[in-house]
Design a protein around this motif. Structure first.
Motif, short mmCIF file in Angstrom:
data_model
loop_
_atom_site.label_atom_id
_atom_site.label_comp_id
_atom_site.label_asym_id
_atom_site.label_seq_id
_atom_site.Cartn_x
_atom_site.Cartn_y
_atom_site.Cartn_z
N GLU A 78 -11.22 -18.07 3.77
CA GLU A 78 -12.51 -18.48 4.34
C GLU A 78 -12.84 -19.95 4.13
OE1 GLU A 78 -15.38 -15.55 3.06
OE2 GLU A 78 -14.52 -14.07 4.43
N ASN A 79 -11.79 -20.79 4.09
CA ASN A 79 -12.00 -22.23 4.07
C ASN A 79 -12.07 -22.79 5.49
OD1 ASN A 79 -11.86 -22.36 1.21
ND2 ASN A 79 -9.63 -22.23 1.35
N TRP A 80 -11.40 -22.11 6.42
CA TRP A 80 -11.38 -22.50 7.83
C TRP A 80 -11.85 -21.33 8.67
CZ3 TRP A 80 -5.79 -24.86 8.53
CH2 TRP A 80 -5.67 -26.00 7.71
N LYS A 81 -12.47 -21.66 9.80
CA LYS A 81 -12.89 -20.64 10.76
C LYS A 81 -11.70 -20.20 11.61
CE LYS A 81 -17.59 -22.31 11.22
NZ LYS A 81 -18.61 -22.81 12.13
N LEU B 103 0.82 -1.21 0.00
CA LEU B 103 0.00 0.00 0.00
C LEU B 103 0.86 1.26 0.00
CD1 LEU B 103 -2.82 -1.15 2.43
CD2 LEU B 103 -3.08 -0.58 0.01
N GLU B 104 1.93 1.25 0.78
CA GLU B 104 2.83 2.41 0.83
C GLU B 104 3.51 2.69 -0.50
OE1 GLU B 104 5.50 1.39 4.00
OE2 GLU B 104 3.98 1.77 5.55
N HIS B 105 3.68 1.63 -1.31
CA HIS B 105 4.37 1.77 -2.58
C HIS B 105 3.42 1.70 -3.79
CE1 HIS B 105 7.66 0.83 0.19
NE2 HIS B 105 8.39 1.55 -0.65
N GLY B 106 2.12 1.74 -3.53
CA GLY B 106 1.14 1.75 -4.60
C GLY B 106 1.08 0.46 -5.40
N LEU B 107 1.42 -0.65 -4.78
CA LEU B 107 1.42 -1.94 -5.47
C LEU B 107 0.09 -2.65 -5.26
CD1 LEU B 107 4.99 -3.05 -4.37
CD2 LEU B 107 4.32 -2.05 -6.57
N THR B 108 -0.46 -3.18 -6.34
CA THR B 108 -1.74 -3.88 -6.26
C THR B 108 -1.69 -5.16 -7.09
OG1 THR B 108 -2.64 -2.64 -8.13
CG2 THR B 108 -3.08 -1.75 -5.92
N GLU B 109 -2.74 -5.92 -6.97
CA GLU B 109 -2.91 -7.17 -7.71
C GLU B 109 -1.71 -8.10 -7.54
OE1 GLU B 109 -4.39 -6.50 -11.69
OE2 GLU B 109 -5.69 -4.89 -10.99
N LEU B 110 -1.33 -8.29 -6.30
CA LEU B 110 -0.19 -9.15 -5.97
C LEU B 110 -0.63 -10.60 -5.87
CD1 LEU B 110 1.11 -6.87 -3.10
CD2 LEU B 110 2.02 -6.98 -5.43
N GLU B 111 0.30 -11.49 -6.17
CA GLU B 111 0.11 -12.92 -5.94
C GLU B 111 0.97 -13.24 -4.72
OE1 GLU B 111 1.19 -15.18 -9.41
OE2 GLU B 111 0.33 -13.65 -10.71
N ILE B 112 0.33 -13.41 -3.58
CA ILE B 112 1.06 -13.62 -2.33
C ILE B 112 1.05 -15.10 -2.00
CG2 ILE B 112 1.24 -13.02 0.11
CD1 ILE B 112 -0.27 -10.42 -0.59
N TYR B 113 2.23 -15.60 -1.58
CA TYR B 113 2.40 -17.02 -1.28
C TYR B 113 2.90 -17.20 0.14
CZ TYR B 113 1.92 -17.50 -6.29
OH TYR B 113 1.43 -17.44 -7.57
N SER B 114 2.31 -18.16 0.84
CA SER B 114 2.68 -18.49 2.21
C SER B 114 2.65 -20.00 2.40
CB SER B 114 1.69 -17.84 3.19
OG SER B 114 1.88 -18.31 4.50
N ASP B 115 3.50 -20.49 3.30
CA ASP B 115 3.47 -21.92 3.61
C ASP B 115 2.60 -22.21 4.84
OD1 ASP B 115 5.07 -21.48 5.92
OD2 ASP B 115 6.88 -21.67 4.73
N SER B 116 1.90 -21.21 5.34
CA SER B 116 1.03 -21.40 6.50
C SER B 116 -0.36 -21.82 6.04
CB SER B 116 0.92 -20.12 7.33
OG SER B 116 -0.07 -20.27 8.33
N GLN B 117 -0.66 -23.09 6.20
CA GLN B 117 -2.00 -23.56 5.82
C GLN B 117 -3.07 -22.87 6.63
OE1 GLN B 117 -2.20 -27.83 5.98
NE2 GLN B 117 -0.94 -28.09 4.16
N LEU B 118 -2.80 -22.62 7.91
CA LEU B 118 -3.79 -21.99 8.77
C LEU B 118 -4.12 -20.59 8.25
CD1 LEU B 118 -4.65 -22.19 12.29
CD2 LEU B 118 -3.80 -19.94 11.65
N VAL B 119 -3.13 -19.75 8.04
CA VAL B 119 -3.38 -18.38 7.60
C VAL B 119 -4.05 -18.37 6.23
CG1 VAL B 119 -2.29 -16.20 6.93
CG2 VAL B 119 -1.56 -17.38 9.02
N VAL B 120 -3.54 -19.12 5.29
CA VAL B 120 -4.11 -19.13 3.94
C VAL B 120 -5.55 -19.60 3.97
CG1 VAL B 120 -3.97 -20.21 1.66
CG2 VAL B 120 -1.88 -19.39 2.79
N ASN B 121 -5.83 -20.68 4.68
CA ASN B 121 -7.20 -21.20 4.71
C ASN B 121 -8.15 -20.32 5.51
OD1 ASN B 121 -7.44 -23.72 3.13
ND2 ASN B 121 -5.67 -24.28 4.36
N GLN B 122 -7.67 -19.66 6.56
CA GLN B 122 -8.54 -18.74 7.29
C GLN B 122 -8.85 -17.51 6.44
OE1 GLN B 122 -6.54 -18.09 11.07
NE2 GLN B 122 -7.63 -19.81 12.01
N VAL B 123 -7.84 -16.91 5.85
CA VAL B 123 -8.04 -15.70 5.06
C VAL B 123 -8.90 -15.98 3.84
CG1 VAL B 123 -6.86 -13.96 3.65
CG2 VAL B 123 -5.98 -14.53 5.92
#
Length: 116
Positions: free
Chosen positions: A75-78, A53-73
């Motif tokens: 909305e696959n997991w509560k 946001l500070e650098h005006g970047l949008t439409e990013l493809e963000i990758y994480s190895d955290s199944q919990l964070v990815v699935n919560q965000v």
């Protein structure tokens, strides 16, 4: 643009996170606070989105190895832990604001993890 995020919780000395935008140098932060791995995984995502946001970047493809964070965000997991709920809300809002996506990748493919 591809972005990689990773976090590491309290190991008795520090908690830390890292993120990498494309081929840019990694951003690494070390905290002297006792945070869980999941808190630091969320922190890595949120800080990467703040940077975007500070650098005006949008439409990013963000990758994480955290199944919990990815699935919560995604909305696959509560979100069952109260201490993660605020982080979840912030991450969701920032992902929408930047029109970005968050996907899971295996740990060995997460280049941000090599800096933790």
């Amino acid at each position: 643009m591809k972005v990689y995020v990773d976090g590491s919780g309290w190991n008795g000395a520090v908690s830390r996170y890292a993120f990498i935008f494309g081929s840019d140098p990694p951003v690494i932060r070390i905290l002297g606070e006792q945070k869980t791995n999941n808190e630091m995984e969320y922190e890595a995502l949120i800080q990467a989105l703040k940077y975007a946001l500070e650098h005006g970047l949008t439409e990013l493809e963000i990758y994480s190895d955290s199944q919990l964070v990815v699935n919560q965000v995604n909305e696959n997991w509560k979100v069952k832990k109260v201490h993660l709920y605020t982080l979840y809300l912030v991450a969701k809002e920032m992902l929408a604001e930047t029109k970005s996506t968050l996907s899971w990748i295996p740990r060995v493919q997460n280049v941000a993890g090599m800096f933790l």
